[in-house]
Design a protein around this motif. Structure first.
Motif, PDB file in Angstrom:
ATOM      1  N   SER A  43       0.816  -1.214   0.000  1.00 35.98           N
ATOM      2  CA  SER A  43       0.000   0.000   0.000  1.00 35.98           C
ATOM      3  C   SER A  43       0.852   1.267   0.000  1.00 35.98           C
ATOM      4  N   LYS A  44       2.063   1.185  -0.563  1.00 34.03           N
ATOM      5  CA  LYS A  44       2.939   2.362  -0.615  1.00 34.03           C
ATOM      6  C   LYS A  44       3.527   2.519  -2.009  1.00 34.03           C
ATOM      7  N   VAL A  45       3.757   3.772  -2.369  1.00 35.19           N
ATOM      8  CA  VAL A  45       4.390   4.097  -3.643  1.00 35.19           C
ATOM      9  C   VAL A  45       5.634   4.922  -3.353  1.00 35.19           C
ATOM     10  N   LYS A  46       6.715   4.560  -4.024  1.00 38.07           N
ATOM     11  CA  LYS A  46       7.958   5.304  -3.893  1.00 38.07           C
ATOM     12  C   LYS A  46       8.052   6.277  -5.064  1.00 38.07           C
ATOM     13  N   VAL A  47       8.131   7.571  -4.742  1.00 38.63           N
ATOM     14  CA  VAL A  47       8.260   8.610  -5.765  1.00 38.63           C
ATOM     15  C   VAL A  47       9.659   9.192  -5.659  1.00 38.63           C
ATOM     16  N   THR A  48      10.395   9.124  -6.771  1.00 37.80           N
ATOM     17  CA  THR A  48      11.733   9.704  -6.810  1.00 37.80           C
ATOM     18  C   THR A  48      11.689  10.895  -7.739  1.00 37.80           C
ATOM     19  N   LEU A  49      12.060  12.060  -7.218  1.00 37.97           N
ATOM     20  CA  LEU A  49      12.123  13.292  -8.002  1.00 37.97           C
ATOM     21  C   LEU A  49      13.588  13.633  -8.227  1.00 37.97           C
ATOM     22  N   LYS A  50      14.009  13.595  -9.484  1.00 39.06           N
ATOM     23  CA  LYS A  50      15.397  13.905  -9.815  1.00 39.06           C
ATOM     24  C   LYS A  50      15.396  15.187 -10.634  1.00 39.06           C
ATOM     25  N   GLY A  51      16.035  16.228 -10.104  1.00 41.35           N
ATOM     26  CA  GLY A  51      16.043  17.525 -10.771  1.00 41.35           C
ATOM     27  C   GLY A  51      16.678  17.473 -12.139  1.00 41.35           C
ATOM     28  N   LYS A  52      16.082  18.139 -13.121  1.00 39.17           N
ATOM     29  CA  LYS A  52      16.667  18.192 -14.463  1.00 39.17           C
ATOM     30  C   LYS A  52      17.906  19.077 -14.465  1.00 39.17           C
ATOM     31  N   ASN A  53      17.908  20.060 -13.583  1.00 39.80           N
ATOM     32  CA  ASN A  53      19.085  20.905 -13.376  1.00 39.80           C
ATOM     33  C   ASN A  53      19.655  20.559 -12.009  1.00 39.80           C
ATOM     34  N   ARG A  54      20.902  20.896 -11.814  1.00 40.07           N
ATOM     35  CA  ARG A  54      21.549  20.630 -10.523  1.00 40.07           C
ATOM     36  C   ARG A  54      20.867  21.467  -9.449  1.00 40.07           C
ATOM     37  N   LEU A  55      20.380  20.810  -8.368  1.00 43.80           N
ATOM     38  CA  LEU A  55      19.679  21.496  -7.285  1.00 43.80           C
ATOM     39  C   LEU A  55      20.458  21.354  -5.981  1.00 43.80           C
ATOM     40  N   THR A  56      20.351  22.374  -5.146  1.00 43.98           N
ATOM     41  CA  THR A  56      20.962  22.314  -3.815  1.00 43.98           C
ATOM     42  C   THR A  56      20.048  21.499  -2.913  1.00 43.98           C
ATOM     43  N   GLU A  57      20.499  21.268  -1.711  1.00 44.59           N
ATOM     44  CA  GLU A  57      19.680  20.556  -0.719  1.00 44.59           C
ATOM     45  C   GLU A  57      18.368  21.297  -0.488  1.00 44.59           C
ATOM     46  N   LYS A  58      18.447  22.605  -0.364  1.00 51.07           N
ATOM     47  CA  LYS A  58      17.251  23.437  -0.164  1.00 51.07           C
ATOM     48  C   LYS A  58      16.345  23.370  -1.401  1.00 51.07           C
ATOM     49  N   GLY A  59      16.919  23.385  -2.601  1.00 47.74           N
ATOM     50  CA  GLY A  59      16.148  23.295  -3.838  1.00 47.74           C
ATOM     51  C   GLY A  59      15.396  21.977  -3.940  1.00 47.74           C
ATOM     52  N   LEU A  60      16.024  20.885  -3.504  1.00 47.96           N
ATOM     53  CA  LEU A  60      15.362  19.581  -3.519  1.00 47.96           C
ATOM     54  C   LEU A  60      14.211  19.534  -2.517  1.00 47.96           C
ATOM     55  N   GLU A  61      14.409  20.150  -1.359  1.00 47.57           N
ATOM     56  CA  GLU A  61      13.331  20.199  -0.365  1.00 47.57           C
ATOM     57  C   GLU A  61      12.144  21.009  -0.891  1.00 47.57           C
ATOM     58  N   ILE A  62      12.429  22.095  -1.578  1.00 46.11           N
ATOM     59  CA  ILE A  62      11.361  22.907  -2.169  1.00 46.11           C
ATOM     60  C   ILE A  62      10.630  22.097  -3.242  1.00 46.11           C
ATOM     61  N   LEU A  63      11.385  21.358  -4.045  1.00 45.03           N
ATOM     62  CA  LEU A  63      10.791  20.508  -5.076  1.00 45.03           C
ATOM     63  C   LEU A  63       9.854  19.474  -4.450  1.00 45.03           C
ATOM     64  N   ARG A  64      10.319  18.844  -3.355  1.00 45.34           N
ATOM     65  CA  ARG A  64       9.498  17.864  -2.641  1.00 45.34           C
ATOM     66  C   ARG A  64       8.229  18.496  -2.080  1.00 45.34           C
ATOM     67  N   ASP A  65       8.384  19.661  -1.432  1.00 43.05           N
ATOM     68  CA  ASP A  65       7.236  20.330  -0.838  1.00 43.05           C
ATOM     69  C   ASP A  65       6.213  20.752  -1.898  1.00 43.05           C
ATOM     70  N   GLU A  66       6.695  21.245  -3.035  1.00 44.23           N
ATOM     71  CA  GLU A  66       5.791  21.616  -4.116  1.00 44.23           C
ATOM     72  C   GLU A  66       5.079  20.384  -4.681  1.00 44.23           C
ATOM     73  N   PHE A  67       5.792  19.268  -4.762  1.00 46.38           N
ATOM     74  CA  PHE A  67       5.163  18.031  -5.237  1.00 46.38           C
ATOM     75  C   PHE A  67       4.053  17.593  -4.279  1.00 46.38           C
ATOM     76  N   LEU A  68       4.328  17.656  -2.989  1.00 48.49           N
ATOM     77  CA  LEU A  68       3.318  17.266  -2.005  1.00 48.49           C
ATOM     78  C   LEU A  68       2.107  18.202  -2.041  1.00 48.49           C
ATOM     79  N   ASN A  69       2.346  19.500  -2.252  1.00 45.55           N
ATOM     80  CA  ASN A  69       1.227  20.434  -2.395  1.00 45.55           C
ATOM     81  C   ASN A  69       0.397  20.112  -3.637  1.00 45.55           C
ATOM     82  N   GLU A  70       1.069  19.798  -4.724  1.00 41.09           N
ATOM     83  CA  GLU A  70       0.354  19.448  -5.963  1.00 41.09           C
ATOM     84  C   GLU A  70      -0.412  18.146  -5.781  1.00 41.09           C
ATOM     85  N   LEU A  71       0.133  17.248  -4.999  1.00 46.36           N
ATOM     86  CA  LEU A  71      -0.550  15.985  -4.704  1.00 46.36           C
ATOM     87  C   LEU A  71      -1.840  16.253  -3.922  1.00 46.36           C
ATOM     88  N   LEU A  72      -1.795  17.158  -2.965  1.00 49.65           N
ATOM     89  CA  LEU A  72      -3.011  17.549  -2.239  1.00 49.65           C
ATOM     90  C   LEU A  72      -4.025  18.201  -3.177  1.00 49.65           C
TER      91      LEU A  72
END
Length: 171
Positions: A43-72
Motif C-alpha cells: 500500500s505504498k508508492v515510492k516517488v523519486t524526483l530527480k532535478g533536471k538541473n543541478r539542485l541544492t539541498e534546499k532546492g530539492l526540499e522545495i521541489l518535494r514540498d511543491e510536489f506534495l502540495n500538488e498531490l493535495l
C-alpha cells in the motif's frame, strides 16, 4: 523522505492518496524533474524526483514540498469531481437534450410544427418569423458578391456541362 545526489525520494501511502492523484501531481513536474514511480510495499508508492538541473539541498526540499502540495491539489480535485458527478451528468444530459431540440434553419422550432418536420414557407427566417425582403438567392449574391473566378460554382455546373457538350460533338 531521503535526499541523495540530485534526487529526493518520497514514500506515499495509497490509503491517503489515490494513484490517479499521484499521476496527476507527477505530470505537473515533468518539466522540472524526472519522476520515477515504484511500488514500495503493498500500500505504498515510492516517488523519486530527480532535478533536471543541478539542485541544492534546499532546492530539492522545495521541489518535494511543491510536489506534495500538488498531490493535495489533485486529491482535492478528485474528491470534488466524485461529489459533483451526478450534477455534472445531469447538466450534460440537459445540454444534450436541449441541443437535440434546437432550431434548424428552414424548419419550425420544436412544438411549433404543422406536422412532423414540415418546412416553413419560403422566405421566412425560422427563429424570428420575419420574411426576407428579397429572394434568398438575391441575398446570397449580395453577401458573397460576384464570383469572377467561378470558385462558388458547383463542379457539376462547371465541368459536367462541358463534358456533355464534348460527347455531343463527338457523335
Amino acid at each position: 523522505m531521503k535526499n541523495k545526489g540530485n534526487k529526493i525520494v518520497v514514500f506515499l501511502n495509497l490509503k491517503l492518496y489515490s494513484l490517479e492523484a499521484i499521476y496527476g501531481a507527477a505530470y505537473v513536474f515533468l518539466d522540472r524533474a524526472y519522476v520515477y514511480l515504484e511500488e514500495a510495499a503493498k500500500s505504498k508508492v515510492k516517488v523519486t524526483l530527480k532535478g533536471k538541473n543541478r539542485l541544492t539541498e534546499k532546492g530539492l526540499e522545495i521541489l518535494r514540498d511543491e510536489f506534495l502540495n500538488e498531490l493535495l491539489n489533485f486529491s482535492l480535485r478528485e474528491q470534488v469531481s466524485k461529489s459533483n458527478k451526478k450534477i455534472r451528468e445531469y447538466i450534460v444530459a440537459r445540454a444534450l437534450s436541449a441541443a437535440s431540440s434546437a432550431v434548424i434553419p428552414g424548419r419550425r422550432p420544436m412544438g411549433q410544427e404543422d406536422g412532423p418536420g414540415r418546412k416553413l414557407s419560403e422566405g421566412v427566417i425560422p427563429w424570428t418569423g420575419e420574411r426576407f425582403k428579397e429572394k434568398p438567392s438575391e441575398k446570397k449574391e449580395k453577401i458573397w458578391g460576384k464570383d469572377p473566378l467561378g470558385i462558388a460554382v458547383p463542379w457539376e455546373e462547371k465541368y459536367l456541362a462541358k463534358k456533355q457538350l464534348r460527347k455531343k460533338k463527338g457523335k
